[in-house]
Design a protein around this motif. Structure first.
Motif, PDB file in Angstrom:
ATOM      1  N   ALA A 120      41.066  82.220  -3.742  1.00  0.00           N
ATOM      2  CA  ALA A 120      40.309  81.466  -4.835  1.00  0.00           C
ATOM      3  C   ALA A 120      41.012  80.199  -5.016  1.00  0.00           C
ATOM      4  O   ALA A 120      40.300  79.173  -5.374  1.00  0.00           O
ATOM      5  N   LEU A 121      42.315  80.114  -4.967  1.00  0.00           N
ATOM      6  CA  LEU A 121      42.943  78.753  -5.115  1.00  0.00           C
ATOM      7  C   LEU A 121      42.685  77.600  -4.168  1.00  0.00           C
ATOM      8  O   LEU A 121      42.166  76.620  -4.366  1.00  0.00           O
ATOM      9  N   SER A 159      36.921  71.330  -5.231  1.00  0.00           N
ATOM     10  CA  SER A 159      37.490  70.200  -6.050  1.00  0.00           C
ATOM     11  C   SER A 159      37.301  68.671  -5.418  1.00  0.00           C
ATOM     12  O   SER A 159      37.019  67.661  -6.091  1.00  0.00           O
ATOM     13  N   ILE A 160      37.643  68.767  -4.174  1.00  0.00           N
ATOM     14  CA  ILE A 160      37.609  67.469  -3.386  1.00  0.00           C
ATOM     15  C   ILE A 160      36.242  67.421  -2.550  1.00  0.00           C
ATOM     16  O   ILE A 160      36.061  66.175  -1.946  1.00  0.00           O
ATOM     17  N   ALA A 206      21.964  70.286 -10.438  1.00  0.00           N
ATOM     18  CA  ALA A 206      22.104  71.677 -11.109  1.00  0.00           C
ATOM     19  C   ALA A 206      22.784  72.531 -10.219  1.00  0.00           C
ATOM     20  O   ALA A 206      23.765  73.584 -10.670  1.00  0.00           O
ATOM     21  N   THR A 207      22.393  72.677  -9.004  1.00  0.00           N
ATOM     22  CA  THR A 207      22.909  73.545  -7.942  1.00  0.00           C
ATOM     23  C   THR A 207      24.443  73.235  -7.710  1.00  0.00           C
ATOM     24  O   THR A 207      25.225  74.076  -7.497  1.00  0.00           O
ATOM     25  N   GLU A 208      24.782  72.074  -7.594  1.00  0.00           N
ATOM     26  CA  GLU A 208      26.182  71.729  -7.386  1.00  0.00           C
ATOM     27  C   GLU A 208      26.971  72.130  -8.508  1.00  0.00           C
ATOM     28  O   GLU A 208      27.925  72.745  -8.206  1.00  0.00           O
ATOM     29  N   ALA A 233      31.010  75.755 -11.233  1.00  0.00           N
ATOM     30  CA  ALA A 233      31.170  76.485 -12.254  1.00  0.00           C
ATOM     31  C   ALA A 233      31.419  78.034 -11.757  1.00  0.00           C
ATOM     32  O   ALA A 233      32.515  78.771 -12.220  1.00  0.00           O
ATOM     33  N   GLY A 234      30.833  78.563 -10.792  1.00  0.00           N
ATOM     34  CA  GLY A 234      30.661  79.860 -10.292  1.00  0.00           C
ATOM     35  C   GLY A 234      32.442  80.026  -9.479  1.00  0.00           C
ATOM     36  O   GLY A 234      32.888  80.829  -9.507  1.00  0.00           O
ATOM     37  N   SER A 235      32.748  79.055  -8.894  1.00  0.00           N
ATOM     38  CA  SER A 235      33.934  78.884  -8.255  1.00  0.00           C
ATOM     39  C   SER A 235      35.070  78.912  -9.001  1.00  0.00           C
ATOM     40  O   SER A 235      35.900  79.741  -8.982  1.00  0.00           O
ATOM     41  N   THR A 236      35.041  78.049 -10.379  1.00  0.00           N
ATOM     42  CA  THR A 236      36.162  78.044 -11.299  1.00  0.00           C
ATOM     43  C   THR A 236      36.048  79.507 -11.877  1.00  0.00           C
ATOM     44  O   THR A 236      37.001  79.904 -12.099  1.00  0.00           O
TER      45      THR A 236
END
Length: 85
Positions: free
Chosen positions: A19-20, A27-28, A43-45, A50-53
């Motif tokens: 996950a990290l 993030s990059i 919106a998709t991005e 958001a899902g990854s976070t």
């Protein structure tokens, strides 16, 4: 003395690292989703980020919610406590 790290601790630790690493890559700006340029919208991005976070936060909380005996000293203490019960 318990010399082995239990399976649950290993699994939670591996998922936390996945996950990290995923969060750092997102993030990059590097995404592994095979999406064409015309299909990419803001919106998709944002949804993917958001899902990854959420995945990172949930995995971190689940991974470290329990006492994770990683060091030899911690595993010995846990084994001693289990023998006492």
């Amino acid at each position: 003395m318990n010399k082995k790290i239990d399976v649950g601790t290993r699994l939670r630790t591996v998922l936390l690292f996945v996950a990290l690493i995923n969060q750092i890559l997102v993030s990059i700006g590097w995404s592994e989703l095979p999406v064409g340029e015309e299909e990419v919208k803001a919106a998709t991005e944002n949804l993917y980020v958001a899902g990854s976070t959420v995945f990172t936060i949930a995995t971190a909380l689940i991974s470290w919610w329990k006492d994770n005996p990683i060091s030899r000293k911690a595993r010995a203490k846990k084994a001693k406590e289990e023998n006492r019960l």
